[in-house]
Motif scaffolding. Structure first.
Motif, mmCIF file in Angstrom:
data_model
loop_
_atom_site.group_PDB
_atom_site.id
_atom_site.type_symbol
_atom_site.label_atom_id
_atom_site.label_comp_id
_atom_site.label_asym_id
_atom_site.label_seq_id
_atom_site.Cartn_x
_atom_site.Cartn_y
_atom_site.Cartn_z
ATOM 1 N N THR A 1 -12.416 20.954 -21.873
ATOM 2 C CA THR A 1 -11.782 20.290 -20.737
ATOM 3 C C THR A 1 -10.265 20.455 -20.825
ATOM 4 O O THR A 1 -9.673 20.282 -21.895
ATOM 5 N N ILE A 2 -9.678 20.796 -19.686
ATOM 6 C CA ILE A 2 -8.221 20.845 -19.583
ATOM 7 C C ILE A 2 -7.805 19.710 -18.660
ATOM 8 O O ILE A 2 -8.133 19.703 -17.466
ATOM 9 N N ALA A 3 -7.132 18.736 -19.223
ATOM 10 C CA ALA A 3 -6.731 17.564 -18.443
ATOM 11 C C ALA A 3 -5.669 17.954 -17.419
ATOM 12 O O ALA A 3 -4.837 18.836 -17.660
ATOM 13 N N ALA A 4 -5.738 17.304 -16.264
ATOM 14 C CA ALA A 4 -4.718 17.541 -15.236
ATOM 15 C C ALA A 4 -3.361 17.122 -15.773
ATOM 16 O O ALA A 4 -3.242 16.118 -16.479
ATOM 17 N N PRO A 5 -2.330 17.882 -15.457
ATOM 18 C CA PRO A 5 -1.012 17.550 -15.994
ATOM 19 C C PRO A 5 -0.428 16.317 -15.325
ATOM 20 O O PRO A 5 -0.746 15.985 -14.190
ATOM 21 N N VAL A 6 0.435 15.635 -16.059
ATOM 22 C CA VAL A 6 1.230 14.552 -15.491
ATOM 23 C C VAL A 6 2.647 15.094 -15.325
ATOM 24 O O VAL A 6 3.391 15.223 -16.304
ATOM 25 N N ILE A 7 2.978 15.462 -14.109
ATOM 26 C CA ILE A 7 4.301 16.017 -13.849
ATOM 27 C C ILE A 7 5.264 14.864 -13.599
ATOM 28 O O ILE A 7 5.072 14.070 -12.676
ATOM 29 N N ALA A 8 6.247 14.779 -14.447
ATOM 30 C CA ALA A 8 7.232 13.701 -14.349
ATOM 31 C C ALA A 8 8.481 14.203 -13.641
ATOM 32 O O ALA A 8 8.990 15.289 -13.952
ATOM 33 N N ILE A 9 8.945 13.416 -12.686
ATOM 34 C CA ILE A 9 10.167 13.745 -11.939
ATOM 35 C C ILE A 9 11.290 12.835 -12.421
ATOM 36 O O ILE A 9 11.124 11.612 -12.499
ATOM 37 N N SER A 10 12.408 13.447 -12.754
ATOM 38 C CA SER A 10 13.574 12.687 -13.223
ATOM 39 C C SER A 10 14.784 12.968 -12.335
ATOM 40 O O SER A 10 14.924 14.064 -11.782
ATOM 41 N N PRO A 11 15.641 11.968 -12.203
ATOM 42 C CA PRO A 11 15.521 10.600 -12.734
ATOM 43 C C PRO A 11 14.545 9.790 -11.892
ATOM 44 O O PRO A 11 14.154 10.209 -10.800
ATOM 45 N N THR A 12 14.141 8.641 -12.409
ATOM 46 C CA THR A 12 13.221 7.784 -11.651
ATOM 47 C C THR A 12 13.958 6.959 -10.595
ATOM 48 O O THR A 12 13.333 6.422 -9.681
ATOM 49 N N ALA A 13 15.271 6.848 -10.717
ATOM 50 C CA ALA A 13 16.087 6.153 -9.711
ATOM 51 C C ALA A 13 17.367 6.952 -9.513
ATOM 52 O O ALA A 13 17.875 7.584 -10.449
ATOM 53 N N LEU A 14 17.886 6.931 -8.296
ATOM 54 C CA LEU A 14 19.073 7.717 -7.956
ATOM 55 C C LEU A 14 20.297 6.820 -7.824
ATOM 56 O O LEU A 14 20.197 5.670 -7.353
ATOM 57 N N PRO A 15 21.446 7.325 -8.220
ATOM 58 C CA PRO A 15 22.675 6.561 -7.953
ATOM 59 C C PRO A 15 22.914 6.468 -6.453
ATOM 60 O O PRO A 15 22.555 7.391 -5.700
ATOM 61 N N HIS A 16 23.467 5.380 -6.010
ATOM 62 C CA HIS A 16 23.648 5.179 -4.577
ATOM 63 C C HIS A 16 24.888 5.937 -4.081
ATOM 64 O O HIS A 16 25.942 5.927 -4.724
#
Length: 294
Positions: free
Chosen positions: A199-214
């Protein structure tokens, strides 16, 4: 002829007789055959026939012997089998009678089991990890080296391959459950197969940053997103919401521009890796209204 005297003596008479010699019943007794091993020399003599005139000759009349094995006229099953399995066949025995002969027995059935000595290892394969290099070698024992390997059934994940040396390798680009059947053949043609699942688990693609400066109203702004967990390069798209007027979002993941209106702006971006796997991240940008001096 009797023993009388006198006229005409002695007296005689005759009677006809028929002598019938029945054809013999040739008996071929049962034989329990020892198991054979593929790739190993084998020899077994059938129990001898009886009931007729020796010597007897033996013949295969139905079924088939394993490849590499033969039956001699003398009743010897011998050779080096190259195929495994259970083989059913029938044999007859014929005597050496002359005249109305020779005579042949009824077929006698036999069963010969050929064991496969080849063992494929390992017993199971470790699960590959999406987007990470994988290399796993198979091995074989019990046969005659060298061995050759092949993929008999099933499909490998995109990005992976299986070599004739028995090496499963590559960088998997497809998550999911996989079942493959591999075959191994030794130097004299004895072969065996084995099923592997992984089994090849589906990837967890992380997007950074989780919050943006205003951003600041009327001030140039630029912020780049990045991703991890998948296969680079990544492409980005805006899938819902709206960014502030005066700003744009590129497929490279860059939010830039000079905002011209105040307010709260919520939007969702999607990051897609080179193999099509993706994830999304929600952001909120707050642009404060200018303070009016009185």
């Amino acid at each position: 002829m009797d023993s009388s005297t006198g006229t005409g003596a002695p007296h005689t008479g005759s009677r006809a007789y028929t002598l019938v010699i029945a054809a013999p019943t040739i008996l071929l007794p049962a034989s329990s055959l020892a198991n054979a091993n593929a790739g190993t020399a084998y020899s077994q003599t059938l129990n001898p026939a009886s009931g007729g005139t020796a010597p007897y000759s033996y013949a295969l009349t139905a079924g088939a012997l394993p490849a590499g094995i033969a039956l001699s006229a003398g009743g010897v099953i011998s050779g080096t089998p190259t195929a495994s399995g259970t083989f059913n066949f029938a044999v007859t025995a014929t005597d050496a009678s002359t005249g109305s002969g020779p005579y042949t027995s009824a077929p006698r059935g036999y069963s010969l089991t050929v064991n496969n000595p080849i063992v494929i290892g390992p017993a199971s394969l470790p699960d590959p990890v999406y987007a990470q290099s994988y290399n796993q070698s198979l091995s074989a024992t019990g046969g005659t080296a060298p061995y050759s390997y092949s993929l008999l059934a099933g499909a490998l994940p995109i990005g992976m391959s299986f070599s004739s040396a028995g090496v499963l390798s590559g960088v998997p680009r497809t998550p999911g459950n996989f079942s493959i059947t591999v075959g191994v053949a030794d130097n004299i043609g004895v072969s065996i197969s084995k099923v592997y699942t992984f089994t090849i688990a589906a990837p967890v693609i992380a997007i950074s940053p989780t919050a943006l400066p205003h951003p600041v109203l009327g001030v140039a702004y630029s912020q780049s997103l990045s991703s991890s967990g998948g296969i680079a390069p990544y492409t980005y798209s805006l899938i819902s919401g709206a960014i502030p007027v005066g700003m744009s979002f590129s497929s490279a993941g860059v939010i830039s521009g000079t905002p011209v209106s105040a307010g709260n702006f919520t939007f969702v971006v999607r990051s897609t890796d080179d193999a099509g796997e993706n994830s999304s991240q929600a952001y909120t940008l707050t642009i404060a209204a200018p303070l009016l001096a009185i």
